[in-house]
Design an enzyme around this catalytic site. Structure first.
Site, short mmCIF file in Angstrom:
data_model
loop_
_atom_site.label_atom_id
_atom_site.label_comp_id
_atom_site.label_asym_id
_atom_site.label_seq_id
_atom_site.Cartn_x
_atom_site.Cartn_y
_atom_site.Cartn_z
N LYS A 111 -66.01 -36.85 -18.72
CA LYS A 111 -67.51 -36.83 -17.97
C LYS A 111 -68.56 -37.08 -19.02
O LYS A 111 -69.77 -37.30 -18.35
CB LYS A 111 -67.48 -35.58 -17.26
CG LYS A 111 -66.50 -35.44 -16.19
CD LYS A 111 -66.54 -34.12 -15.04
CE LYS A 111 -65.57 -34.52 -13.81
NZ LYS A 111 -65.87 -33.48 -13.05
N LYS A 192 -56.61 -42.47 -13.08
CA LYS A 192 -56.23 -41.59 -11.78
C LYS A 192 -57.39 -41.82 -10.82
O LYS A 192 -58.69 -42.26 -10.85
CB LYS A 192 -56.45 -40.18 -12.30
CG LYS A 192 -57.72 -39.42 -12.47
CD LYS A 192 -57.65 -37.96 -12.37
CE LYS A 192 -59.24 -37.36 -12.44
NZ LYS A 192 -59.43 -36.10 -12.62
N LYS A 195 -62.47 -38.79 -6.71
CA LYS A 195 -63.31 -38.89 -5.49
C LYS A 195 -64.65 -39.21 -6.15
O LYS A 195 -65.77 -39.38 -5.35
CB LYS A 195 -63.46 -37.55 -4.75
CG LYS A 195 -63.67 -36.31 -5.51
CD LYS A 195 -63.64 -34.89 -4.84
CE LYS A 195 -62.91 -33.79 -5.10
NZ LYS A 195 -63.11 -33.36 -6.49
P1 TYM Z 1 -60.84 -31.42 -8.64
O1 TYM Z 1 -61.70 -30.97 -7.58
O2 TYM Z 1 -61.17 -32.65 -9.36
O3 TYM Z 1 -59.38 -31.74 -7.90
C1 TYM Z 1 -58.69 -30.85 -6.91
C2 TYM Z 1 -57.32 -30.97 -7.29
O4 TYM Z 1 -56.74 -32.30 -6.97
C3 TYM Z 1 -55.88 -32.43 -7.95
N1 TYM Z 1 -56.12 -34.18 -8.16
C4 TYM Z 1 -55.23 -34.90 -8.29
N2 TYM Z 1 -54.01 -34.69 -8.18
C5 TYM Z 1 -53.38 -35.89 -8.64
N3 TYM Z 1 -53.86 -37.12 -8.49
C6 TYM Z 1 -54.96 -37.17 -8.62
N4 TYM Z 1 -55.45 -38.70 -8.84
C7 TYM Z 1 -55.69 -35.95 -8.45
N5 TYM Z 1 -57.15 -35.93 -8.40
C8 TYM Z 1 -57.32 -34.71 -8.24
C9 TYM Z 1 -56.45 -31.87 -8.92
O5 TYM Z 1 -55.53 -31.68 -10.15
C10 TYM Z 1 -56.68 -30.58 -8.51
O6 TYM Z 1 -55.68 -29.68 -8.33
N6 TYM Z 1 -61.08 -27.90 -12.08
C11 TYM Z 1 -60.65 -28.22 -10.73
C12 TYM Z 1 -61.04 -27.16 -9.69
C13 TYM Z 1 -60.84 -25.86 -9.98
C14 TYM Z 1 -59.71 -25.16 -9.81
C15 TYM Z 1 -60.01 -23.61 -10.18
C16 TYM Z 1 -58.34 -25.49 -9.67
C17 TYM Z 1 -61.81 -24.81 -10.25
N7 TYM Z 1 -61.40 -23.78 -10.44
C18 TYM Z 1 -59.00 -22.68 -10.28
C19 TYM Z 1 -57.37 -24.32 -9.81
C20 TYM Z 1 -57.71 -23.06 -10.10
C21 TYM Z 1 -60.91 -29.44 -10.36
O7 TYM Z 1 -61.97 -30.27 -10.91
O8 TYM Z 1 -60.36 -29.99 -9.33
#
Ligand code: TYM
Length: 328
Positions: A111, A192, A195
Site C-alpha cells: 500500500k 489477488k 476491492k
Molecule cells: P480486507 O477488508 O482486505 O478483506 C476482508 C477479508 O477478505 C479476505 N480477502 C480475500 N480472500 C481470498 N481472496 C482474496 N482475493 C481476498 N481479498 C480479501 C481477507 O483475507 C479478509 O479475511 N486487515 C483486514 C481486516 C481486519 C481483520 C481484523 C480481519 C481488521 N481487523 C481482525 C480479521 C480480524 C483486511 O484488511 O481485510
C-alpha cells in the site's frame, strides 16, 4: 465452544475474494461457536475515505453479512467504531510493536509502494488488528491468505504482552479455507482480487448484476492452451476460475476438471458466469430486503452491546496489568 472474530473493511465494493476467502467461513462457523463479525471502519480510514461513502459502505457491508447468511441472533454483527475499546487497546498494542516488524508487513509495503506521503495509520494498522482479535480472546480468526502475516504479528504481540505483564491474551489461530484462500484478479492471475483495484473488470463485486458478471467473466484473462485443468503454477488464470466455480457450486476441483474434459474455455466460462450469477442472486435479493427493512440499526446496536460487554472486560484487565490506575 470457541470464540471467533473477524472483520472486513468498508473501503469499497465487497468482492468474490472477500466472500470465498472470509464470509463463507463466517457462515459456517457461526452455529458451532461464539462469533463476532465486525465492519472495521476504523481500519478503513487508514486511507482517505469520503464521509458519505464511508457511511454508505459501512451499512452496506453489514447488510451483506446478513444477506450472506450470518444470523445476528447467533453472531454479534457490529461496527468497530461503536466499540471504543478497539481504539484504546489499539493504542496499547501499538506501544508493544516494533518499527521493524511493522515495516516487514507485506500489506503495508504494497500500500505504501510508490507513494511519497504514507499515512501513519497505515503503518500501525496491524497493531489495531491485533487489538481487534485480542479484545475478544478469539481462538479462531477466519481470513484469507493475505491476512496470515497480520495474524502472526498478533500472536507475537500477544506473546510479548503475556511475557511482560502476565498471562492475559489467548493465542489466536488463523482459519483459512483450503480452496479459495487467495482468489486472484480476473485481469492478472498473479495478483489477488481486490476491492480497491481501480479496474472494476478485475473483480466481481457481490452486488454486480448478472449482466456485469457475464461480461466480466467472458473478458477474464485466460492462459494459453484450452484445457480446463487445475494447475496454479502453470495455468494461474484458469485455475483461479475453477476455484471460484468450485466454491460457488459446491463441486470439487476434480469434478469440475472431469466434467469439462475435452471442452474449451468458452463453454467453461459461460457456465461459470451462470454459476456465479445464480449464487449471488439470492444474496442480492436478501440484501435489498435488509436494506429496505430498516432493521440494520437495531441489529448493529445489539451487536455493539454484546461486543462492548466482552471488550470492556478485557480492556480493564489489560490496563490493570500494565499499571494504569483505575478511576478513583
Ligand atoms: P480486507 O477488508 O482486505 O478483506 C476482508 C477479508 O477478505 C479476505 N480477502 C480475500 N480472500 C481470498 N481472496 C482474496 N482475493 C481476498 N481479498 C480479501 C481477507 O483475507 C479478509 O479475511 N486487515 C483486514 C481486516 C481486519 C481483520 C481484523 C480481519 C481488521 N481487523 C481482525 C480479521 C480480524 C483486511 O484488511 O481485510
Amino acid at each position: 465452544k470457541l470464540r471467533v472474530l473477524s472483520g472486513i473493511q468498508p473501503s469499497g465494493q465487497l468482492t468474490l475474494g472477500n466472500y470465498i476467502g472470509a464470509i463463507l467461513n463466517y457462515v459456517k462457523l457461526q452455529h458451532e461457536h461464539e462469533c463476532f463479525f465486525m465492519v472495521v471502519d476504523l481500519h478503513a480510514v487508514t486511507v482517505p475515505q469520503d464521509p458519505a461513502a464511508l457511511r454508505e459502505q459501512s451499512e452496506s457491508v453489514a447488510a451483506l453479512y446478513l444477506a450472506a447468511g450470518i444470523d445476528p441472533s447467533h453472531a454479534a454483527v457490529f461496527l468497530q467504531s461503536h466499540v471504543p475499546a478497539h481504539a484504546e487497546l489499539g493504542w496499547l498494542m501499538t506501544t508493544m510493536a516494533y518499527m521493524g516488524e511493522l515495516e516487514r508487513m507485506t500489506q503495508f509495503k504494497d500500500k505504501a509502494e510508490g507513494k511519497d506521503a504514507v499515512g501513519a495509520g497505515l503503518f500501525v494498522y496491524p497493531a489495531l488488528m491485533a487489538a481487534d482479535i485480542l479484545l475478544y480472546n478469539a481462538n479462531l480468526v477466519p481470513v484469507g491468505d493475505d491476512q496470515k502475516q497480520h495474524l502472526e504479528l498478533t500472536r507475537d504481540l500477544a506473546g510479548r504482552f503475556n511475557h511482560r505483564f502476565g498471562d492475559t491474551f489467548v493465542m489466536p489461530e488463523p482459519y483459512i479455507p483450503k480452496v479459495g484462500a487467495r482468489i486472484m484478479s480476473l485481469d492478472d492471475g498473479t495478483k489477488k482480487m481486490s476491492k480497491s483495484n481501480p479496474n472494476a473488470g478485475s473483480y466481481i463485486a457481490l452486488l454486480d448484476s448478472p449482466d456485469e458478471i457475464r461480461k466480466k467473466i467472458s473478458r477474464a484473462k485466460t492462459d494459453l492452451g484450452r484445457e480446463i485443468v487445475f494447475d496454479p503454477q502453470n495455468k494461474p488464470e484458469i485455475s483461479n476460475l475453477m476455484t471460484i466455480y468450485a466454491q460457488l457450486s459446491g463441486q470439487t476441483l476434480e469434478q469440475i476438471q472431469a466434467s469439462y474434459d475435452g471442452q474449451g474455455y468458452g463453454a467453461f466460462k459461460k457456465d461459470l458466469a451462470e454459476v456465479a450469477a445464480g449464487a449471488l442472486e439470492p444474496l442480492q435479493r436478501k440484501y435489498a430486503e435488509i436494506r429496505s427493512s430498516g432493521e440494520i440499526g437495531r441489529i448493529l446496536r445489539d451487536g455493539a452491546e454484546r461486543a462492548n460487554a466482552v471488550a470492556e472486560v478485557t480492556l480493564r484487565r489489560v490496563k490493570e496489568s500494565m499499571g494504569f490506575l483505575p478511576p478513583m
